[in-house]
Design a protein around this motif. Structure first.
Motif, short mmCIF file in Angstrom:
data_model
loop_
_atom_site.label_atom_id
_atom_site.label_comp_id
_atom_site.label_asym_id
_atom_site.label_seq_id
_atom_site.Cartn_x
_atom_site.Cartn_y
_atom_site.Cartn_z
N LEU A 12 1.71 -4.26 0.07
CA LEU A 12 1.01 -4.87 1.21
C LEU A 12 0.65 -3.80 2.23
O LEU A 12 -0.45 -3.78 2.78
N LYS A 13 1.59 -2.88 2.47
CA LYS A 13 1.34 -1.80 3.44
C LYS A 13 0.14 -0.96 3.03
O LYS A 13 -0.72 -0.65 3.84
N LYS A 14 0.09 -0.61 1.74
CA LYS A 14 -1.02 0.22 1.25
C LYS A 14 -2.36 -0.49 1.42
O LYS A 14 -3.37 0.13 1.78
N ILE A 15 -2.36 -1.79 1.13
CA ILE A 15 -3.60 -2.57 1.27
C ILE A 15 -4.04 -2.54 2.74
O ILE A 15 -5.23 -2.36 3.04
N GLU A 16 -3.07 -2.69 3.64
CA GLU A 16 -3.41 -2.69 5.07
C GLU A 16 -3.85 -1.32 5.56
O GLU A 16 -4.79 -1.21 6.35
N GLU A 17 -3.20 -0.28 5.06
CA GLU A 17 -3.60 1.09 5.45
C GLU A 17 -5.05 1.37 5.03
O GLU A 17 -5.74 2.15 5.67
N ALA A 18 -5.46 0.72 3.95
CA ALA A 18 -6.84 0.92 3.49
C ALA A 18 -7.82 0.05 4.28
O ALA A 18 -9.02 0.03 3.99
N PHE A 20 -7.59 -3.45 4.75
CA PHE A 20 -7.74 -4.83 4.28
C PHE A 20 -6.52 -5.65 4.66
O PHE A 20 -5.51 -5.12 5.13
N GLU A 21 -6.61 -6.96 4.42
CA GLU A 21 -5.46 -7.83 4.62
C GLU A 21 -4.78 -8.07 3.27
O GLU A 21 -5.44 -8.18 2.24
N GLY A 22 -3.45 -8.22 3.31
CA GLY A 22 -2.71 -8.56 2.09
C GLY A 22 -1.55 -9.47 2.43
O GLY A 22 -0.88 -9.28 3.45
N TYR A 23 -1.34 -10.49 1.61
CA TYR A 23 -0.27 -11.47 1.87
C TYR A 23 0.41 -11.85 0.57
O TYR A 23 -0.21 -11.86 -0.50
N THR A 45 -5.55 -10.93 -1.21
CA THR A 45 -6.09 -9.85 -0.37
C THR A 45 -7.57 -10.07 -0.03
O THR A 45 -8.29 -10.73 -0.78
N SER A 46 -7.96 -9.48 1.10
CA SER A 46 -9.39 -9.50 1.45
C SER A 46 -10.16 -8.41 0.70
O SER A 46 -11.38 -8.42 0.67
N ALA A 47 -9.44 -7.49 0.07
CA ALA A 47 -10.11 -6.42 -0.68
C ALA A 47 -10.69 -6.99 -1.98
O ALA A 47 -10.07 -7.84 -2.62
N PHE A 48 -11.85 -6.52 -2.37
CA PHE A 48 -12.45 -6.94 -3.63
C PHE A 48 -11.78 -6.17 -4.77
O PHE A 48 -11.18 -5.11 -4.54
N PRO A 49 -11.89 -6.67 -6.00
CA PRO A 49 -11.20 -6.01 -7.12
C PRO A 49 -11.48 -4.51 -7.21
O PRO A 49 -10.55 -3.71 -7.41
N ALA A 50 -12.74 -4.11 -7.04
CA ALA A 50 -13.07 -2.69 -7.15
C ALA A 50 -12.34 -1.89 -6.07
O ALA A 50 -11.93 -0.75 -6.28
N GLU A 51 -12.17 -2.54 -4.90
CA GLU A 51 -11.48 -1.85 -3.80
C GLU A 51 -9.98 -1.72 -4.09
O GLU A 51 -9.37 -0.69 -3.82
N ILE A 52 -9.41 -2.76 -4.68
CA ILE A 52 -7.99 -2.70 -5.08
C ILE A 52 -7.78 -1.57 -6.09
O ILE A 52 -6.81 -0.81 -6.04
N LYS A 53 -8.74 -1.43 -7.00
CA LYS A 53 -8.59 -0.40 -8.04
C LYS A 53 -8.72 1.00 -7.46
O LYS A 53 -8.22 1.96 -8.05
N LYS A 121 3.18 -12.84 5.67
CA LYS A 121 2.74 -11.51 6.09
C LYS A 121 3.83 -10.48 5.87
O LYS A 121 5.00 -10.82 5.77
N GLU A 122 3.37 -9.26 5.91
CA GLU A 122 4.27 -8.11 5.75
C GLU A 122 5.44 -8.15 6.74
O GLU A 122 6.57 -7.80 6.40
N ASP A 123 5.18 -8.63 7.96
CA ASP A 123 6.24 -8.67 8.97
C ASP A 123 7.11 -9.92 8.85
O ASP A 123 7.95 -10.19 9.71
#
Ligand code: ATP
Ligand code: MG
Length: 401
Positions: A12-18, A20-23, A45-53, A121-123
């Protein structure tokens, strides 16, 4: 947070650092809030698959058209799914096409029940847009939004609702229940395979009785393979002692017995549910053992035929009939059998053909069967000389030239 979530938190942290949102979402959040063990940690996540990759070095495309990427992390793997809506429902089935969106709210809206529509959420904060926490407290299963529309979008949700009743012991919220009763016939549009998955979970739920009663009360059983004519049998099944069932073979065997099906109807009944041939054979064996054991002890031959796994299953079912589970006793009896398989027999076809100087034929099959039976019944020792003598003395019509 449970250990499984702590392990997944860096993702989740990595997704947010990039950016995006992640839950954490789905069944695991529900189970954590219920204090129950969790199986799979799903991430939205709000990131699209290509973004996750791009964010994660090790990924597998397992359902990219639905927005799901499998991310490998150490020896764990996580399904990360892009927020999506399922707008194009056709024919009351789940859609083939989904639209990716950037909003968590839209993603949670497409989910089936309020208690399955949390995000964590992460927190540790919980996103609860539909009153799911309140429903958890009150042990209520409520469709997200308008139940009538939700069951029209995907009729399987009705079966999912019934299986959650069985797993959680929750009550169907009034409008949700009324809507299932009204729309139950839409289940005709759903593939048997998807219905079977939910039905088996319903059978194995801790509150099986409630689940089966709801299956009957909502009329959903009309659209379950082979059950339409079995209302009374289902009610009998619901009323069995409430000990939970732990595996599918147990569940099917007990159900089939309560429905009053004859043994030669088992195959086509289970074929209707698209069960595997292996499962069907196991249920047929367990059913055979159960019928016998309800009135008497196993014979040596039946122990041999059923083998240890089926003996354990048959014994585990006896308490539902007010009888004693004697697994330790009968497993010991099984272990003491002189042979467990035909290959354990001290003679074989080649030996018999050579000894009696005859070509293969029906005599050979019958002679081997006679040896097997005599050994299992402990009438002859499992030794080559003893068996050859036994054949000459008692089966001379088979072995003489
Ligand atoms: P389990 O603990 O048995 O896995 P689950 O709730 O996690 O139960 P899944 O099939 O794993 O069930 O689905 C994960 C999540 O996806 C659900 O919690 C729900 O939010 C959503 N979901 C699954 N199937 C549907 C459906 N047919 N319609 C709407 N939402 C669904
Ligand atoms: Mg799940």
């Amino acid at each position: 947070l449970p250990l499984e979530y702590q392990k997944a938190l860096p993702l989740l942290k990595k997704i947010e650092e990039a950016g995006f949102e992640g839950y954490f979402v789905g069944g695991s959040v529900r189970d954590v809030l219920l204090g129950q063990p969790i199986h799979d940690v799903d991430i939205a996540t709000s990131a699209f698959p290509a973004e996750i990759k791009q964010i994660f070095p090790r990924t597998i495309d397992i359902g990219i058209e639905h927005g799901t990427v499998l991310v490998l992390d150490g020896d764990e793997s996580y399904e990360i799914t892009t927020f999506r809506t399922e707008s194009t429902y056709q024919d009351f089935r789940r859609p083939d096409q989904v639209a990716f969106v950037r909003s968590l709210e839209e993603d949670l809206q497409r989910r089936d029940f309020t208690i399955n529509a949390f995000a964590l959420k992460e927190d540790g904060a919980i996103v609860d847009l539909f009153g799911g926490l309140n429903d958890l407290d009150n042990q209520v299963l409520r469709a997200v939004g308008n139940p009538y529309e939700r069951f029209h979008e995907d009729a399987l949700r009705m079966m999912r609702g019934l299986r959650f009743v069985s797993q959680l012991g929750f009550t169907l919220e009034e409008k949700t229940k009324a809507s299932i009763i009204e729309n139950h016939a839409l289940l005709a549009k759903i593939s048997v395979e998807r219905i079977t998955v939910e039905f088996v979970k319903l059978l194995l739920g801790k509150n099986r009785r409630l689940g089966v009663e709801m299956l009957v009360e909502t009329n959903c059983y009309h659209y379950c393979p082979g059950l339409a004519e079995h209302k009374a049998g289902l009610q009998r099944f619901a009323e069995l002692p409430s000990m939970p069932l732990t595996n599918e073979i147990q569940a099917w065997t007990l159900l089939i017995d309560q429905l009053g099906l004859p043994s030669d109807a088992i195959r086509s009944f289970l074929k209707g549910w698209k069960c595997s041939n292996q499962l069907i054979r196991s249920v047929q064996q367990a059913f055979k053992g159960l019928q016998w054991r309800k009135t008497q002890a196993y014979t040596q031959m039946l122990l041999y035929e059923l083998q240890v796994e089926t003996i354990a299953i048959v014994e585990s079912l006896l308490p539902y009939y007010g009888l004693e589970n004697q697994a330790p006793h009968f497993i010991a009896a099984y272990d003491a059998l002189p042979i467990k398989a035909l290959t354990d027999l001290a003679v074989n076809g080649t030996i018999l053909m050579e000894t009696f100087n005859k070509k293969g034929g029906i005599w050979l099959k019958e002679a081997l069967l006679a040896c097997k039976t005599a050994v299992i019944n402990q009438e002859v020792a499992n030794e080559q000389a003893a068996l050859l003598e036994f054949l000459q003395e008692t089966q001379s019509h088979l072995v003489s030239l």
